[in-house]
Every structure is written in C-alpha cells, then in structure tokens.
Write a protein that holds these residues in place. Structure first.
Motif, PDB file in Angstrom:
ATOM      1  N   THR A  15      52.383  34.129  40.237  1.00 11.23           N
ATOM      2  CA  THR A  15      52.377  34.593  38.840  1.00 11.23           C
ATOM      3  C   THR A  15      51.035  34.350  38.148  1.00 11.23           C
ATOM      4  OG1 THR A  15      53.312  32.485  38.082  1.00 11.23           O
ATOM      5  CG2 THR A  15      54.868  34.262  38.594  1.00 11.23           C
ATOM      6  N   LYS A  16      50.056  33.772  38.856  1.00 12.22           N
ATOM      7  CA  LYS A  16      48.717  33.612  38.288  1.00 12.22           C
ATOM      8  C   LYS A  16      48.067  34.985  38.174  1.00 12.22           C
ATOM      9  CE  LYS A  16      47.339  28.909  39.561  1.00 12.22           C
ATOM     10  NZ  LYS A  16      46.380  28.102  40.354  1.00 12.22           N
ATOM     11  N   PRO A  17      47.716  35.434  36.975  1.00 11.99           N
ATOM     12  CA  PRO A  17      47.222  36.808  36.788  1.00 11.99           C
ATOM     13  C   PRO A  17      46.073  37.202  37.709  1.00 11.99           C
ATOM     14  CG  PRO A  17      47.679  35.812  34.670  1.00 11.99           C
ATOM     15  CD  PRO A  17      47.852  34.730  35.682  1.00 11.99           C
ATOM     16  N   GLU A  18      45.052  36.386  37.829  1.00 16.12           N
ATOM     17  CA  GLU A  18      43.901  36.759  38.658  1.00 16.12           C
ATOM     18  C   GLU A  18      44.274  36.828  40.136  1.00 16.12           C
ATOM     19  OE1 GLU A  18      41.075  37.938  37.514  1.00 16.12           O
ATOM     20  OE2 GLU A  18      42.058  37.718  35.574  1.00 16.12           O
ATOM     21  N   LYS A  19      45.119  35.904  40.564  1.00 11.48           N
ATOM     22  CA  LYS A  19      45.557  35.912  41.964  1.00 11.48           C
ATOM     23  C   LYS A  19      46.425  37.137  42.243  1.00 11.48           C
ATOM     24  CE  LYS A  19      46.083  33.964  46.057  1.00 11.48           C
ATOM     25  NZ  LYS A  19      44.957  33.911  47.017  1.00 11.48           N
ATOM     26  N   VAL A  20      47.271  37.518  41.266  1.00 13.47           N
ATOM     27  CA  VAL A  20      48.103  38.711  41.421  1.00 13.47           C
ATOM     28  C   VAL A  20      47.222  39.944  41.606  1.00 13.47           C
ATOM     29  CG1 VAL A  20      49.745  40.248  40.275  1.00 13.47           C
ATOM     30  CG2 VAL A  20      50.081  37.780  40.161  1.00 13.47           C
ATOM     31  N   LYS A  21      46.174  40.066  40.794  1.00  9.62           N
ATOM     32  CA  LYS A  21      45.253  41.207  40.917  1.00  9.62           C
ATOM     33  C   LYS A  21      44.606  41.252  42.295  1.00  9.62           C
ATOM     34  CE  LYS A  21      44.145  41.475  35.973  1.00  9.62           C
ATOM     35  NZ  LYS A  21      43.103  41.242  34.937  1.00  9.62           N
TER      36      LYS A  21
END
Length: 751
Positions: free
Chosen positions: A433-439
C-alpha cells in the motif's frame, strides 16, 4: 401407511385440479422463457400442451388406482407432479407475473444454462429443494450455513421462506438461495428444473421417460429435503420426485429406501442428503474472522457500507502472479493496513503473488492470476472487480469490525492457491500500500502483461503440435467433447488455450487433457487426424470426425453451456448468431432456447453449432464456411460486444433485431446493403417474391437472366439422417397452400 397416505394425497390433488380446470375458458398455457412449455408434462409424456383445453383433456384422462403397493404409490406421485404442473401453468396463463417478491416461481431456461458451467465444474456440487418448516431459529441458521459453506444451490418452498426472512437471511440467485414459492404446488418449479436438464444437456427427446429418469438419477445432483410436519399432498409430491430420479430426505420417521427415501436429524441433514447422491464436498477452514467460500461471491459493497477502497477508478493499483523458483511461503504487508486508514477513504494497492513448484512455467502466470479475482470474492465483506492494473477492491464495515485485515486476505489467497493447485509448493503473497512502491510494481506488471498478450495473439493452430480436450460437460452431455486450440476457446467461454494447457499440467488425470493434433486433413475446415482420434475415443464412438471451423460440415458437438449458437439461414445462404442472454426472436421467429435445442446434448448437427463469444474474434472464425462474409444477423447487444472483430466493410451490412424481424425482411436488408452473400444468391429470392404476384407457373425451359443458387444441404443438416443429403439446384419452390406457419415453427422449435 405411507403408501396409503401418498395415494390419498394424489387423489386430493387430482380432484382439485380437475375442478380447477372444469370451467376455465380456453387460452394459451405455458411458462415464459422456456422452450419446453410445461416441462414436466412435455418431458415425461412427450406432450407439448399449448392451451387449457388440451390440459383439461390430459388431466381428465388421469385416474388413480387404490392398489396399496409401492409401485402404484410412486406412479400416483408422478400424476401428482402432472397436476401440480397444471395448477402452476394455469397461474401463468391467467397472470403474467403470478409470483411476487421474494418468490421467483418458474426458473427460465437461460438461468439453467448459466448454472451449467458451475454444476459441471463442481463449483455448485448439488441442488437442494428444501420444503416445509424448521421451527427453530438456531437450527435454521445452521441449516442455511451448511448449505452456504458448501456452495449448494438451495431452492426453498413453503414456510421456511418466511422463517429465513425473519432471520434476516438474504435471498437471491447470486447467493444461491432462491425462494421459489409458498405452496407445495410451486415445488414443481424445482422439479421441472431437474426434468429440463436431460432435455437441454443430454439431448434426450421429450417422452423418452425411462431415459430421462435414468439421466436425472445418474447425472442431476438434486435432492429434496422435506422438513417439519408432512401432509399427504407433500408425501405424494415427494413420491413423484423419487420416481423421477430425485431422492428425498426428511427429519420425519419414514420407512427408508436406501438412496431414495431416508431420514436424518436436521443437524446433519445436508451432509446426509449429499451422501444419497454420492457427493463429497470438502469444506476448507480458515483462521480468519469472517467466512470464506464461493457462497460469498457476488456480494456487493456499496459506498455507505464501505470501510476502505483499494485502488479502483479514483486511485491506482494492480495484481500479478509471478512464477519464481525462489518464492517464499507466507504473507507480507508492505505499507499501511486497513486499521491505519481513515474509514471511507481509498488507497493504492498492489498484490504480488509469487509461486514455485515443479512444472510451473511462465505461461501459467496469467491463468493463476485470474484466480485472484475469484479467491478475493470468496471472502465475506470483500468485493473485487476487474483485473490486472484496473483492479478495484472494497471492504465493508461489518467485515472490518469483525477483525478482517490485509494479512487475513493474504492468508486466504495463499491457502486457496495451494489448495486448488497442488503443483504449487510455495506461495508468497505481498500486499503493498506504499504509493511509490505500488507505482513501481504497476510499471513492472504492465510490461509483463504486454509480453503475455503479444504471445497469446501471435499463437495459432499452426504454431503448436498439441491442442487440448475438455470433457467436464460429459457429466451432463455424455457424447460431448470440447476441443480447445489457440484459435478456438471452449464453448462455455471460460477456458482459453493457455487455461487448458495449465489445467492439463496441474491435473494430468483431470477432465482437461492433451490432444496431439496430428496431420491436418483440411486446413480450411480445421480437420485434424489427432483430433478425430480423440473425439471418437472420448465420445464412445458416437462422433467420428470434427471440423473445428465449420457450422455446415461436420461441426463440433455442442453441450448446452455454450455462450452463443451459430445457425444456418437457407433463405439467404448465411448464418445468424444468437447469444444466451438475447430475450427476443431470431429472423426464424425462434428464441435462443428453441435453436439451442437443435444441437444441445453432445449432438453433431450440421447447420447448428454452439460457440464461445471470444471465438468470433479468432482469425479462423467459421473459416470453413466463409467467415464473417457469411454472417448476416446478430442481436444488437452481441454486435456491439464484438464490434472490434467485425470487418469494417461489413459492420453496417449485418442486420440486428432492430433492422429485421423475419427472413423476408432480412433478404431485403441484405440486398439493400449489398451484403457479400447476395453476390452468390443474386436475384434468386426475388424470383420467389415475383411468383407471389403471378398466378402463372414459371417456365423453367426458357433461359432467364435470373440466377437461382444451388443450395447444398449436407447430410445431417437440421437433424436429417446422416445418410441423406439434399441438393436443390436451379429450383424454385412455390407453396400453393401454407401448411406450416411461423407460429408452428415457434411451437415445434423445428423448421
């Protein structure tokens, strides 16, 4: 004593039915949305009752013997079913919608066909017809829970429906809990569901009573559960079900007939009912705070009930399955869990499932990935929509308040992958759910999706040595064999070439298996030596040869689960295609069910063939018959769905129900639009139209500029004997008197 009760109940019902019919004015009778009119009467007797006068004549011909034998009691039971069908048929004749909420009454053919795939796959292992009353709230809840956790289709009749309402139990076909009606005669709508199975899937002709009963006994997983006090009429109806091949179990003391009539305490009645049909259902246990199983599929989470939304149209996310020989075996949460997020908010999410095991290859990734959707929807309170980088997940407040967290979701996915695919040794689930990791994960996943899609699009029958066969539907259609190739998915639309390849590797002894394609005997028609060998073997010698890409010459067999049907229209020498959900009539004046009845049940009938909608996008679609150039009619909904596959120059030349309603209008439409089929037909049909205006006969000895086509109807077309072939050459047929009307076609379901 029970025998006497059955006979007494049957006499009461027969007398009631005769009196009910006595003063009724004549009118049409039959259930809506079925090709079988009154299925119990039509199936068991072979009589297609079409009006009240015919129904009255039939019922008045019935008599009940007083002979106190079991055989006589069972026969009385069948007569009771016939009377119940008459009573319910009258309801529909006199009232367009005789059943109000929550009851459904008659269940249409379309619904039965939709149930075909989950039934043959075993996803719905049984159908329980529950009649009567429990009388105890806790026992009721346990009964329903026992049905739900096994994903059984429950059809409920009588007081139990009101009990379920009082207990707050939700109904609906999507939940597999269907309230049929409040009276014992409404149970006929469960019985006629069983009767239609051999007609739709088994290809058994109406009136072949013993064959129909044998089919129901051996192939239809239906059981009647009779609860609470049982009167004579209910006993008589139960006897009819037993005679028709549907066993009965009750929580009342009865003289037991093993496998046909048994007793059980209500706490174990579901399990004991399944044993009567030899059905075993494994119920998985999960250490999570909510229920898990197919019974939760179809659950919707609306905005006001939502605790949190993951990804979706207003955020971003993805899911991907990767084969990794170094995969771990656990669950990882990277980022915030849902108890760290404000209620009603949304966050991005990426779900990465890594699997390892001997025999796992990258080609299986996409197949496994599609199961994430199914497994997440097994979880109570979780709604999963879409796939890949369009994923959309909602979790409701009730599930959250029960303690559901992301780690539980990951554990369910991990457990189900290992349970459903024994080939998987390790399964590691990461929920990010970490935004940068999701991207970062989305970028990687999109590249992987692109690679897979390119491989799938480029693959054709010429590129492989092995096709796949599927005989899951033989549980219903004994001679049906489905052949799956890179250019032709399964008829039900649920199994692609890659799906089949994965299934054959994962379960080599299962119903999906390798088919060495062998020598190509006819590239245009799609006839392969290896396919013919397998088809002959797996159909028990009933089918000798298959053409994979023709509806006219040796077409594939059709089961009953097909998404659409191709049908030949001789008037224009072209094909119509109608899908299962189309409610109207084709230019023939016939519905989907009527046409499907021509080729269901594993039959090979030239001129008719079941297909998957996705097959219409294949470059080999009906190649042996001319492909899209021979398609002349589609329902508007289907045409829009496959619009991207229709050649641009044909899009406005293929008619829909909005353009034409019969073959005469279709001929004119095709002529006006200059459809390719008219190039072959020329002005042949105009000659017939002109003859309607002229009394004088056509002088065939005089040369004419009119071109009348040769029409070659192959052996077996439309059910002709296989040794008969009709060729009409330079012939104009004029009907001096119309013997068979369009209404006859509708009623007879045959041309």
């Amino acid at each position: 004593m029970v025998v006497e009760n059955i006979i007494s109940g049957g006499k009461v019902v027969l007398n009631i039915t005769k009196k009910l019919l006595a003063d009724k004015e004549n009118r049409n009778v039959g259930y809506p949305s079925t090709n079988y009119n009154l299925p119990i009467i039509y199936g068991l007797l072979g009589k297609k009752i079409e009006n009240i006068e015919q129904l009255r004549e039939l019922i008045n011909s019935l008599e009940i013997s007083e002979e106190p034998t079991l055989d006589n009691a069972l026969n009385v039971g069948v007569k009771t079913l016939l009377c119940a069908e008459a009573i319910e048929g009258l309801k529909y004749a006199e009232n367009e919608n005789p059943y109000g909420a929550p009851y459904v009454g008659f269940i249409p053919d379309e619904v039965l066909r939709e149930l075909g795939v989950p039934l043959v796959e075993g996803k719905i292992p049984a159908i329980l017809v529950v009649i009567g009353k429990v009388g105890n709230m806790e026992k009721l809840k346990k009964l329903i829970e026992d049905i739900k956790k096994r994903n059984i289709l429950g059809l409920f009749i009588g007081d139990i429906v009101k009990e379920m309402e009082e207990a707050g139990i939700e109904f609906g076909l999507d939940k597999l809990l269907v309230p049929v009606g409040d009276s014992i005669t409404s149970a006929i709508h469960a019985a006629n569901l069983a009767i239609r199975a051999p007609l739709i899937y088994g290809g058994i002709e109406p009136g072949k009573t013993e064959e129909i009963i044998e089919y129901i006994t051996n192939r239809v997983p239906a059981i009647v559960v009779a609860l609470g006090p049982v009167d004579d009429i209910t006993l008589a109806a139960g006897a009819g079900c037993i005679k028709a091949g549907v066993p009965v179990i009750t929580n009342n003391p009865v003289p037991e007939i093993k496998g046909a009539l048994e007793s059980s305490d209500i706490e174990n009645i579901v399990e004991n009912a399944l044993k009567m049909k030899g059905i075993e259902v494994k119920v998985a246990e999960f250490d999570v705070p909510v229920s898990v199983g197919p019974m939760n599929e179809g659950e919707r989470v609306r905005g006001p009930d939502m605790q949190v939304e993951l990804a979706g149209p207003k955020s971003y996310g993805c899911e991907i399955v990767l084969v990794n020989e170094n995969a771990g075996d656990g669950v990882e949460i990277i980022g915030k869990d849902i108890d760290e997020i404000e209620a009603g908010s949304r966050i991005p999410v990426a779900i990465v499932v890594e699997v390892s095991g001997e025999g796992l290859e990258e080609d299986i990734e996409g197949v496994l990935e599609r199961r994430v959707h199914e497994f997440l929807n097994y979880i109570e309170g979780v709604m999963h929509l879409n796939q890949r980088d369009q994923v959309w997940i909602r979790i409701n407040k009730d599930a959250y308040n029960k303690g559901l967290r992301l780690k539980h979701i990951g554990e369910v996915v991990r457990t189900l992958f290992k349970e459903h695919f024994p080939i998987i040794k390790n399964c590691n689930v990461k929920i990010i759910t970490k935004p940068e990791k999701v991207k970062e994960i989305i970028k990687m996943a999109q590249a992987r999706y692109k690679e897979r899609d390119a491989r799938a699009r480029e693959l054709s029958e010429e590129d492989v040595d092995t096709f796949y066969g599927c005989i899951m539907c033989q549980s219903f259609a004994p001679t049906h064999v489905c052949i799956i190739t890179p250019d032709r998915p399964s008829l039900c639309g649920s199994i692609s070439y890659f799906d089949a390849r994965a299934a054959a590797k994962i379960d080599p002894e299962g119903p999906i298996f390798e088919v060495p394609k062998g020598e190509c005997l006819d590239e245009k028609l799609g006839i392969y030596e290896g396919v013919n060998n397998i088809v002959q073997e797996k159909s028990g010698g009933a089918i000798k040869e298959f053409a994979l890409h023709s509806a006219m010459e040796k077409p594939c067999t059709s089961c009953g689960c097909f998404e659409a049907i191709v049908f030949y229209i001789p008037e224009v020498d072209g094909f119509g295609i109608v899908h299962r959900h189309f409610k109207g009539e084709t230019p023939y004046g016939l519905s989907f069910s009527a046409l499907a009845g021509q080729c269901s049940g594993g039959k090979q009938v030239e001129g008719f063939v079941g297909i998957a909608i996705e097959y219409m996008r294949s470059p080999k679609f009906l190649k042996g018959d001319g492909g899209w150039n021979r398609v002349v009619w589609l329902p508007k909904e289907l045409k829009e769905k496959v619009n991207d596959a229709i050649p641009e120059e044909l899009k406005d030349k293929i008619a829909t129900e909005n353009d034409v309603s019969n073959t005469e209008e279709l001929t004119k439409f095709l002529k006006d639009k200059k459809h390719p089929v008219m190039e072959k037909i020329g002005e042949g049909n105009t000659a017939v139209e002109d003859m309607k205006k002229e009394e004088k006969p056509v002088d065939t000895s005089v040369e004419s500029e009119i071109t009348i086509p040769t029409m070659n109807l192959p052996s077996g077309f439309g059910g002709l004997p296989l040794n008969v072939k009709i060729i009409l050459k330079n012939v104009v047929i004029k009907a001096e008197e119309l013997i068979i009307t369009r209404e006859d076609l509708k009623n007879k379901s045959k041309k």
